[in-house]
Design a protein around this motif. Sequence first.
Motif, PDB file in Angstrom:
ATOM      1  N   TYR A 100       2.770   4.619   8.619  1.00 16.09           N
ATOM      2  CA  TYR A 100       3.920   5.197   7.915  1.00 16.09           C
ATOM      3  C   TYR A 100       3.915   6.721   8.002  1.00 16.09           C
ATOM      4  CZ  TYR A 100       5.990   0.987   5.935  1.00 16.09           C
ATOM      5  OH  TYR A 100       6.645  -0.205   5.788  1.00 16.09           O
ATOM      6  N   ALA A 101       2.741   7.338   8.010  1.00 18.54           N
ATOM      7  CA  ALA A 101       2.671   8.794   8.152  1.00 18.54           C
ATOM      8  C   ALA A 101       3.245   9.235   9.499  1.00 18.54           C
ATOM      9  CB  ALA A 101       1.227   9.260   8.010  1.00 18.54           C
ATOM     10  N   ALA A 102       3.088   8.377  10.505  1.00 19.75           N
ATOM     11  CA  ALA A 102       3.580   8.704  11.844  1.00 19.75           C
ATOM     12  C   ALA A 102       5.108   8.696  11.924  1.00 19.75           C
ATOM     13  CB  ALA A 102       3.007   7.717  12.865  1.00 19.75           C
ATOM     14  N   PHE A 103       5.759   8.105  10.892  1.00 17.59           N
ATOM     15  CA  PHE A 103       7.221   8.048  10.900  1.00 17.59           C
ATOM     16  C   PHE A 103       7.862   9.384  10.520  1.00 17.59           C
ATOM     17  CE2 PHE A 103       6.976   3.280   9.620  1.00 17.59           C
ATOM     18  CZ  PHE A 103       6.666   2.938  10.938  1.00 17.59           C
ATOM     19  N   TYR A 104       7.074  10.315   9.966  1.00 20.80           N
ATOM     20  CA  TYR A 104       7.626  11.549   9.419  1.00 20.80           C
ATOM     21  C   TYR A 104       7.077  12.764  10.157  1.00 20.80           C
ATOM     22  CZ  TYR A 104       8.893   8.432   5.592  1.00 20.80           C
ATOM     23  OH  TYR A 104       9.401   7.402   4.860  1.00 20.80           O
ATOM     24  N   SER A 105       7.909  13.795  10.252  1.00 16.49           N
ATOM     25  CA  SER A 105       7.472  15.017  10.930  1.00 16.49           C
ATOM     26  C   SER A 105       6.525  15.841  10.059  1.00 16.49           C
ATOM     27  CB  SER A 105       8.692  15.864  11.318  1.00 16.49           C
ATOM     28  OG  SER A 105       9.488  16.146  10.176  1.00 16.49           O
ATOM     29  N   HIS A 106       6.669  15.755   8.726  1.00 14.37           N
ATOM     30  CA  HIS A 106       5.802  16.506   7.814  1.00 14.37           C
ATOM     31  C   HIS A 106       5.329  15.607   6.673  1.00 14.37           C
ATOM     32  CE1 HIS A 106       6.864  20.203   9.904  1.00 14.37           C
ATOM     33  NE2 HIS A 106       8.142  19.886   9.768  1.00 14.37           N
ATOM     34  N   PRO A 107       4.495  14.616   6.985  1.00 17.50           N
ATOM     35  CA  PRO A 107       4.043  13.687   5.942  1.00 17.50           C
ATOM     36  C   PRO A 107       2.976  14.312   5.048  1.00 17.50           C
ATOM     37  CG  PRO A 107       2.914  13.195   7.981  1.00 17.50           C
ATOM     38  CD  PRO A 107       3.913  14.297   8.300  1.00 17.50           C
ATOM     39  N   GLN A 108       2.779  13.691   3.898  1.00 18.25           N
ATOM     40  CA  GLN A 108       1.632  14.055   3.073  1.00 18.25           C
ATOM     41  C   GLN A 108       0.355  13.638   3.797  1.00 18.25           C
ATOM     42  OE1 GLN A 108       1.276  13.448  -1.161  1.00 18.25           O
ATOM     43  NE2 GLN A 108       3.377  12.637  -1.268  1.00 18.25           N
ATOM     44  N   ASP A 109      -0.743  14.314   3.473  1.00 19.69           N
ATOM     45  CA  ASP A 109      -2.055  13.840   3.908  1.00 19.69           C
ATOM     46  C   ASP A 109      -2.327  12.563   3.126  1.00 19.69           C
ATOM     47  OD1 ASP A 109      -4.702  13.304   4.430  1.00 19.69           O
ATOM     48  OD2 ASP A 109      -5.390  15.359   4.114  1.00 19.69           O
ATOM     49  N   TRP A 110      -2.433  11.434   3.818  1.00 21.31           N
ATOM     50  CA  TRP A 110      -2.548  10.150   3.120  1.00 21.31           C
ATOM     51  C   TRP A 110      -3.885   9.990   2.392  1.00 21.31           C
ATOM     52  CZ3 TRP A 110      -6.623   7.198   4.549  1.00 21.31           C
ATOM     53  CH2 TRP A 110      -7.120   7.312   5.852  1.00 21.31           C
ATOM     54  N   ARG A 111      -4.905  10.790   2.737  1.00 20.37           N
ATOM     55  CA  ARG A 111      -6.230  10.611   2.120  1.00 20.37           C
ATOM     56  C   ARG A 111      -6.224  10.948   0.629  1.00 20.37           C
ATOM     57  NH1 ARG A 111      -6.298  12.205   7.128  1.00 20.37           N
ATOM     58  NH2 ARG A 111      -7.571  11.117   8.673  1.00 20.37           N
ATOM     59  N   PRO A 112      -5.756  12.152   0.221  1.00 20.75           N
ATOM     60  CA  PRO A 112      -5.687  12.401  -1.220  1.00 20.75           C
ATOM     61  C   PRO A 112      -4.681  11.497  -1.927  1.00 20.75           C
ATOM     62  CG  PRO A 112      -4.756  14.243   0.033  1.00 20.75           C
ATOM     63  CD  PRO A 112      -5.444  13.364   1.007  1.00 20.75           C
ATOM     64  N   LEU A 113      -3.630  11.084  -1.219  1.00 19.95           N
ATOM     65  CA  LEU A 113      -2.665  10.162  -1.814  1.00 19.95           C
ATOM     66  C   LEU A 113      -3.330   8.819  -2.105  1.00 19.95           C
ATOM     67  CD1 LEU A 113       0.303   9.667  -2.610  1.00 19.95           C
ATOM     68  CD2 LEU A 113       0.738   8.972  -0.245  1.00 19.95           C
ATOM     69  N   ALA A 114      -4.135   8.339  -1.152  1.00 13.60           N
ATOM     70  CA  ALA A 114      -4.858   7.081  -1.357  1.00 13.60           C
ATOM     71  C   ALA A 114      -5.865   7.208  -2.493  1.00 13.60           C
ATOM     72  CB  ALA A 114      -5.571   6.674  -0.067  1.00 13.60           C
ATOM     73  N   GLU A 115      -6.506   8.374  -2.584  1.00 10.52           N
ATOM     74  CA  GLU A 115      -7.472   8.605  -3.668  1.00 10.52           C
ATOM     75  C   GLU A 115      -6.767   8.591  -5.018  1.00 10.52           C
ATOM     76  OE1 GLU A 115     -11.028   9.179  -5.510  1.00 10.52           O
ATOM     77  OE2 GLU A 115     -10.762   8.915  -3.339  1.00 10.52           O
ATOM     78  N   ARG A 116      -5.643   9.267  -5.083  1.00  9.77           N
ATOM     79  CA  ARG A 116      -4.881   9.340  -6.334  1.00  9.77           C
ATOM     80  C   ARG A 116      -4.400   7.965  -6.792  1.00  9.77           C
ATOM     81  NH1 ARG A 116       0.925  12.029  -6.080  1.00  9.77           N
ATOM     82  NH2 ARG A 116       1.738  11.527  -8.140  1.00  9.77           N
ATOM     83  N   LEU A 117      -4.114   7.079  -5.836  1.00  9.38           N
ATOM     84  CA  LEU A 117      -3.613   5.751  -6.158  1.00  9.38           C
ATOM     85  C   LEU A 117      -4.715   4.698  -6.237  1.00  9.38           C
ATOM     86  CD1 LEU A 117      -0.437   5.889  -3.933  1.00  9.38           C
ATOM     87  CD2 LEU A 117      -0.464   5.687  -6.404  1.00  9.38           C
ATOM     88  N   GLY A 118      -5.970   5.144  -6.147  1.00 10.75           N
ATOM     89  CA  GLY A 118      -7.085   4.215  -6.266  1.00 10.75           C
ATOM     90  C   GLY A 118      -7.239   3.283  -5.074  1.00 10.75           C
ATOM     91  N   LEU A 119      -6.768   3.716  -3.894  1.00 14.41           N
ATOM     92  CA  LEU A 119      -6.821   2.865  -2.713  1.00 14.41           C
ATOM     93  C   LEU A 119      -7.975   3.186  -1.770  1.00 14.41           C
ATOM     94  CD1 LEU A 119      -3.003   2.839  -1.825  1.00 14.41           C
ATOM     95  CD2 LEU A 119      -4.325   0.926  -2.742  1.00 14.41           C
ATOM     96  N   THR A 120      -8.683   4.284  -2.024  1.00 13.55           N
ATOM     97  CA  THR A 120      -9.757   4.691  -1.115  1.00 13.55           C
ATOM     98  C   THR A 120     -10.800   3.595  -0.898  1.00 13.55           C
ATOM     99  OG1 THR A 120      -9.426   7.014  -1.702  1.00 13.55           O
ATOM    100  CG2 THR A 120     -11.524   6.434  -0.665  1.00 13.55           C
ATOM    101  N   PRO A 121     -11.247   2.876  -1.942  1.00 16.47           N
ATOM    102  CA  PRO A 121     -12.232   1.809  -1.702  1.00 16.47           C
ATOM    103  C   PRO A 121     -11.669   0.629  -0.903  1.00 16.47           C
ATOM    104  CG  PRO A 121     -12.200   2.468  -4.024  1.00 16.47           C
ATOM    105  CD  PRO A 121     -10.999   3.064  -3.381  1.00 16.47           C
ATOM    106  N   LYS A 122     -10.358   0.591  -0.723  1.00 16.15           N
ATOM    107  CA  LYS A 122      -9.733  -0.555  -0.059  1.00 16.15           C
ATOM    108  C   LYS A 122      -9.189  -0.211   1.335  1.00 16.15           C
ATOM    109  CE  LYS A 122     -10.286  -3.408  -3.468  1.00 16.15           C
ATOM    110  NZ  LYS A 122     -11.097  -4.650  -3.299  1.00 16.15           N
TER     111      LYS A 122
END
Length: 321
Positions: A100-122
């Motif tokens: 999904y990040a590849a769909f956008y020219s200026h996406p968020q860094d998905w790593r901190p977003l995943a951390e914020r949403l509790g997805l990093t362990p998954k």
Amino acid sequence: MTIIEVTDLRKSYGGRPVVDGVSFAVEEGEIFGILGPNGAGKTTTVECVEGLRVPDTGRVRVTGLDPVTEHEATRRVLGAQLQQSELQDKLTVREALELYAAFYSHPQDWRPLAERLGLTPKLTTRFGRLSGGQKQRLFIALALIGNPRIVVLDELTTGLDPRARRDTWELIEDIRANGVTVLLVTHFMEEAQRLCDRIAVIDKGRVAALDTPAGLIRRSAGATVISFTPSRPLDDRDLNALSALASVEYKDDRVTLSGTDETVNAVITLLARHHITAHQLRVTEATLDDAFLDLTKDSATDSATDATQVAQQDSKKEAAA
């Protein structure tokens, strides 16, 4: 600043109007809720906002853009979590975020977003093995990954347990705190009452009411209920003279009154004047449920009528057979 404008929106299927003249405006930075019975036209309305459906007539603008004719530009400012969303079962959380990040020219860094949403362990977990709450969090991440100014969340917490639901509510509040406008479609009254700044109640394809949660509750016929056990009997004449009193009931030694906030104040004053203690005092206020039921009561009647007609038709068919 108005960020979404919907004016006289209409959409029909098979000649039947599903959205029948809906109008509302969403201000930047607010959580705007859309409530309504099943089949009221909520999802069709937001799909027109998202550019997923073409209105028959009416005007929709998202940050001044037409979501149909300027769909690509709209996609850059609006993210969406749809009512029904799925990914391939074998796709991992990391792969979904990178895709999904590849769909956008200026996406968020998905790593901190995943951390914020509790997805990093998954991150290495396949989609098919995620719990319902984890899937919802992933879809929120996918809706936010393009740095949208607006995010549309349709029936976000359906199927979640109470803990996961409340965690998701806190997440939505965090999203708004970070400057994202939220358009929330829900049928959970508690969710709408807690999260929304304003709510449009849609019934039979039309806006039945648009107000703050508190404003909608004030309009409702739902009563404030006061119940208590007095330390000694009260005079019926004093109770019946209370301000804005709707009813008085007695059960054993307990007194239950229905009225308004004005009635609560009058009861407290009465008890103090007669030096009476109210044991196990309970005050239950009208809720958004009450307002919703008042505003959509005709829909409930229509549904019951339809069900009766279907039952009668089935009975006739059985008799004929």
